[in-house]
Design a protein around this motif. Sequence first.
Motif, PDB file in Angstrom:
ATOM      1  N   PRO A 192      75.493  54.056  57.449  1.00 50.41           N
ATOM      2  CA  PRO A 192      74.913  55.335  57.035  1.00 50.41           C
ATOM      3  C   PRO A 192      75.707  56.020  55.921  1.00 50.41           C
ATOM      4  CG  PRO A 192      74.834  55.130  59.414  1.00 50.41           C
ATOM      5  CD  PRO A 192      75.664  53.978  58.917  1.00 50.41           C
ATOM      6  N   LEU A 193      77.030  55.877  55.954  1.00 49.59           N
ATOM      7  CA  LEU A 193      77.857  56.462  54.895  1.00 49.59           C
ATOM      8  C   LEU A 193      77.640  55.725  53.585  1.00 49.59           C
ATOM      9  CD1 LEU A 193      81.166  56.967  56.938  1.00 49.59           C
ATOM     10  CD2 LEU A 193      79.427  58.676  56.372  1.00 49.59           C
ATOM     11  N   LEU A 194      77.537  54.389  53.666  1.00 52.17           N
ATOM     12  CA  LEU A 194      77.252  53.601  52.463  1.00 52.17           C
ATOM     13  C   LEU A 194      75.917  54.006  51.849  1.00 52.17           C
ATOM     14  CD1 LEU A 194      77.489  49.725  52.189  1.00 52.17           C
ATOM     15  CD2 LEU A 194      75.430  50.910  51.513  1.00 52.17           C
ATOM     16  N   LEU A 195      74.884  54.103  52.666  1.00 54.69           N
ATOM     17  CA  LEU A 195      73.544  54.408  52.157  1.00 54.69           C
ATOM     18  C   LEU A 195      73.444  55.812  51.581  1.00 54.69           C
ATOM     19  CD1 LEU A 195      71.380  52.802  54.999  1.00 54.69           C
ATOM     20  CD2 LEU A 195      71.819  51.877  52.721  1.00 54.69           C
ATOM     21  N   SER A 196      74.303  56.712  52.039  1.00 53.45           N
ATOM     22  CA  SER A 196      74.247  58.089  51.536  1.00 53.45           C
ATOM     23  C   SER A 196      74.507  58.168  50.042  1.00 53.45           C
ATOM     24  CB  SER A 196      75.249  58.970  52.297  1.00 53.45           C
ATOM     25  OG  SER A 196      76.599  58.614  51.987  1.00 53.45           O
ATOM     26  N   TYR A 197      75.255  57.203  49.500  1.00 56.88           N
ATOM     27  CA  TYR A 197      75.507  57.199  48.066  1.00 56.88           C
ATOM     28  C   TYR A 197      74.230  56.945  47.277  1.00 56.88           C
ATOM     29  CZ  TYR A 197      80.529  57.375  48.761  1.00 56.88           C
ATOM     30  OH  TYR A 197      81.797  57.783  49.100  1.00 56.88           O
ATOM     31  N   LEU A 198      73.238  56.319  47.899  1.00 64.55           N
ATOM     32  CA  LEU A 198      71.987  55.976  47.221  1.00 64.55           C
ATOM     33  C   LEU A 198      70.886  56.991  47.465  1.00 64.55           C
ATOM     34  CD1 LEU A 198      72.040  52.194  48.170  1.00 64.55           C
ATOM     35  CD2 LEU A 198      72.384  53.107  45.863  1.00 64.55           C
ATOM     36  N   ASP A 199      71.198  58.085  48.135  1.00 59.35           N
ATOM     37  CA  ASP A 199      70.168  59.057  48.506  1.00 59.35           C
ATOM     38  C   ASP A 199      69.377  59.565  47.309  1.00 59.35           C
ATOM     39  OD1 ASP A 199      70.676  58.879  51.173  1.00 59.35           O
ATOM     40  OD2 ASP A 199      71.858  60.720  51.320  1.00 59.35           O
ATOM     41  N   ASP A 200      70.046  59.786  46.197  1.00 54.29           N
ATOM     42  CA  ASP A 200      69.381  60.378  45.032  1.00 54.29           C
ATOM     43  C   ASP A 200      68.825  59.342  44.067  1.00 54.29           C
ATOM     44  OD1 ASP A 200      69.965  62.943  45.961  1.00 54.29           O
ATOM     45  OD2 ASP A 200      71.907  62.980  44.938  1.00 54.29           O
ATOM     46  N   ASP A 201      68.938  58.061  44.409  1.00 56.04           N
ATOM     47  CA  ASP A 201      68.458  56.997  43.530  1.00 56.04           C
ATOM     48  C   ASP A 201      67.030  56.615  43.894  1.00 56.04           C
ATOM     49  OD1 ASP A 201      70.803  56.466  41.888  1.00 56.04           O
ATOM     50  OD2 ASP A 201      71.740  55.775  43.743  1.00 56.04           O
ATOM     51  N   GLU A 202      66.142  56.708  42.919  1.00 54.44           N
ATOM     52  CA  GLU A 202      64.739  56.372  43.149  1.00 54.44           C
ATOM     53  C   GLU A 202      64.576  54.873  43.382  1.00 54.44           C
ATOM     54  OE1 GLU A 202      60.521  57.806  41.207  1.00 54.44           O
ATOM     55  OE2 GLU A 202      62.228  57.444  39.872  1.00 54.44           O
ATOM     56  N   TYR A 203      65.326  54.082  42.623  1.00 57.75           N
ATOM     57  CA  TYR A 203      65.338  52.626  42.764  1.00 57.75           C
ATOM     58  C   TYR A 203      66.708  52.240  43.315  1.00 57.75           C
ATOM     59  CZ  TYR A 203      61.524  53.353  39.466  1.00 57.75           C
ATOM     60  OH  TYR A 203      60.385  53.805  38.855  1.00 57.75           O
ATOM     61  N   ALA A 204      66.731  51.661  44.507  1.00 56.53           N
ATOM     62  CA  ALA A 204      68.019  51.434  45.151  1.00 56.53           C
ATOM     63  C   ALA A 204      68.047  50.093  45.865  1.00 56.53           C
ATOM     64  CB  ALA A 204      68.324  52.560  46.147  1.00 56.53           C
ATOM     65  N   PHE A 205      69.210  49.424  45.751  1.00 59.34           N
ATOM     66  CA  PHE A 205      69.413  48.119  46.377  1.00 59.34           C
ATOM     67  C   PHE A 205      70.794  48.069  47.018  1.00 59.34           C
ATOM     68  CE2 PHE A 205      66.504  47.414  42.846  1.00 59.34           C
ATOM     69  CZ  PHE A 205      65.510  46.617  43.408  1.00 59.34           C
ATOM     70  N   VAL A 206      70.887  47.317  48.121  1.00 54.34           N
ATOM     71  CA  VAL A 206      72.173  46.983  48.730  1.00 54.34           C
ATOM     72  C   VAL A 206      72.262  45.468  48.767  1.00 54.34           C
ATOM     73  CG1 VAL A 206      73.660  47.152  50.744  1.00 54.34           C
ATOM     74  CG2 VAL A 206      72.153  49.065  50.138  1.00 54.34           C
ATOM     75  N   ILE A 207      73.231  44.914  48.051  1.00 52.26           N
ATOM     76  CA  ILE A 207      73.465  43.471  48.033  1.00 52.26           C
ATOM     77  C   ILE A 207      74.696  43.230  48.880  1.00 52.26           C
ATOM     78  CG2 ILE A 207      73.901  41.460  46.583  1.00 52.26           C
ATOM     79  CD1 ILE A 207      72.661  42.948  44.243  1.00 52.26           C
ATOM     80  N   CYS A 208      74.504  42.588  50.043  1.00 53.09           N
ATOM     81  CA  CYS A 208      75.624  42.548  50.980  1.00 53.09           C
ATOM     82  C   CYS A 208      76.007  41.134  51.395  1.00 53.09           C
ATOM     83  CB  CYS A 208      75.333  43.400  52.212  1.00 53.09           C
ATOM     84  SG  CYS A 208      73.934  42.873  53.186  1.00 53.09           S
ATOM     85  N   ASP A 209      77.297  40.917  51.377  1.00 51.35           N
ATOM     86  CA  ASP A 209      77.931  39.688  51.842  1.00 51.35           C
ATOM     87  C   ASP A 209      78.262  39.898  53.317  1.00 51.35           C
ATOM     88  OD1 ASP A 209      79.948  37.979  52.670  1.00 51.35           O
ATOM     89  OD2 ASP A 209      81.390  38.652  51.190  1.00 51.35           O
ATOM     90  N   ALA A 210      77.554  39.181  54.194  1.00 55.50           N
ATOM     91  CA  ALA A 210      77.810  39.358  55.622  1.00 55.50           C
ATOM     92  C   ALA A 210      78.045  38.038  56.335  1.00 55.50           C
ATOM     93  CB  ALA A 210      76.642  40.081  56.280  1.00 55.50           C
ATOM     94  N   ASN A 211      77.682  36.923  55.672  1.00 54.71           N
ATOM     95  CA  ASN A 211      77.831  35.601  56.290  1.00 54.71           C
ATOM     96  C   ASN A 211      77.106  35.582  57.624  1.00 54.71           C
ATOM     97  OD1 ASN A 211      78.594  32.975  56.437  1.00 54.71           O
ATOM     98  ND2 ASN A 211      80.717  33.360  56.926  1.00 54.71           N
ATOM     99  N   HIS A 212      77.726  35.087  58.664  1.00 58.16           N
ATOM    100  CA  HIS A 212      77.108  35.125  59.981  1.00 58.16           C
ATOM    101  C   HIS A 212      77.682  36.312  60.736  1.00 58.16           C
ATOM    102  CE1 HIS A 212      80.838  33.503  61.654  1.00 58.16           C
ATOM    103  NE2 HIS A 212      80.820  32.677  60.638  1.00 58.16           N
ATOM    104  N   GLY A 213      77.077  36.610  61.843  1.00 59.34           N
ATOM    105  CA  GLY A 213      77.451  37.832  62.542  1.00 59.34           C
ATOM    106  C   GLY A 213      78.734  37.736  63.328  1.00 59.34           C
ATOM    107  N   GLY A 214      79.645  38.656  63.063  1.00 61.40           N
ATOM    108  CA  GLY A 214      80.764  38.981  63.922  1.00 61.40           C
ATOM    109  C   GLY A 214      81.600  37.864  64.520  1.00 61.40           C
ATOM    110  N   ILE A 215      82.474  38.213  65.409  1.00 64.21           N
ATOM    111  CA  ILE A 215      83.336  37.257  66.085  1.00 64.21           C
ATOM    112  C   ILE A 215      82.705  36.881  67.423  1.00 64.21           C
ATOM    113  CG2 ILE A 215      85.579  36.958  67.187  1.00 64.21           C
ATOM    114  CD1 ILE A 215      86.794  38.615  65.009  1.00 64.21           C
ATOM    115  N   ARG A 216      82.653  35.603  67.711  1.00 67.15           N
ATOM    116  CA  ARG A 216      81.999  35.110  68.911  1.00 67.15           C
ATOM    117  C   ARG A 216      83.011  34.880  70.034  1.00 67.15           C
ATOM    118  NH1 ARG A 216      78.589  30.397  65.712  1.00 67.15           N
ATOM    119  NH2 ARG A 216      77.705  31.770  64.140  1.00 67.15           N
ATOM    120  N   PRO A 217      82.533  34.861  71.262  1.00 71.09           N
ATOM    121  CA  PRO A 217      83.437  34.525  72.373  1.00 71.09           C
ATOM    122  C   PRO A 217      84.026  33.131  72.192  1.00 71.09           C
ATOM    123  CG  PRO A 217      81.367  35.440  73.172  1.00 71.09           C
ATOM    124  CD  PRO A 217      81.192  35.197  71.703  1.00 71.09           C
TER     125      PRO A 217
END
Length: 313
Positions: A192-217
């Motif tokens: 939510p904090l990241l997205l707040s920077y784009l609040d005033d942008d009419e055209y907005a994208f988030v390009i995110c490097d996430a690989n696979h999810g989290g740490i597994r057991p």
Amino acid sequence: AVDCTLAFKIYLGIPAQYLNKQTGPVKVRLMQYNIGKLNMGNLLTSETHFLTTENYPTILKNYKSLFGNYQPDIIGIEEFEYLRDIYTPDTDVVSQTADLNSELYARLYPYRAYDTGYTSKFGLLSKYPVLDSKRIRISFEYDFNGETRSEHGDIRYSHVKIGDKVCGIVVSAMVQGGEVGEGMAKRAAFYPLLLSYLDDDEYAFVICDANHGGIRPEGDNSISSSVEEGNDIYTYILKPAGYESVHGSYFDWEATYISPRAVGRMAAVDNIYYKDNGKVVFCGFKVLSDQYNTTTNLLASDHITIIADFFLV
């Protein structure tokens, strides 16, 4: 692949002759690309895949082919010029990286925004003018296991002018968790904090490097944790905030990186999100083909590479 022009005409009923006008709808192709293997080598087996004098011609040739084939307009690029200390890299790796920049990126992408030197983690390569760009550290608190913890995450926030449109683009490496399940707790506070920077942008994208999810057991080699994490990121964080995903919540793929950590199938949550306000029309996406995503051409990664097409209206 989706015929963007046809899809766009059907969706909006705009004649094709207006599509390439500077003041009309603009087509743009974005790419999410973690290129870290170029410089950091094989983390768990050997150092044979560092960029060296010997393999430089092959890597340069293959990258020219890759970018010539897909022709992305804007690339969110991660782990770029990032050297790890796990091994001592080839003595020529720094100079060869500089050569690759001048021979490849500087020629194809005249507008670049990233930190130089060993600390560079991610950035933006663009064929269109970058009006401004800054690296931002976001500090936040999150609750986990009955206690409040502190963390931070870094983003690069840029504005790119495409025709008469100005796009806000955030390139981000997702914050990772320590304990099982902690990654989502962090992301729920961070995004939510990241997205707040784009609040005033009419055209907005988030390009995110996430690989696979989290740490597994320990001992869990299934993809279930990745699926759940991808679903949670999309369903509970991005979608309620008004963002859509190019490939849903996760993508089942075959990893080709030579590492015990990344062999076999994964549910990757690397993604490109776009503000779903009717101003950005999503046409379709593809992932890097097997021609490039193999261990023999030195372009393989432990991340899924996504190419997505849009119209800005």
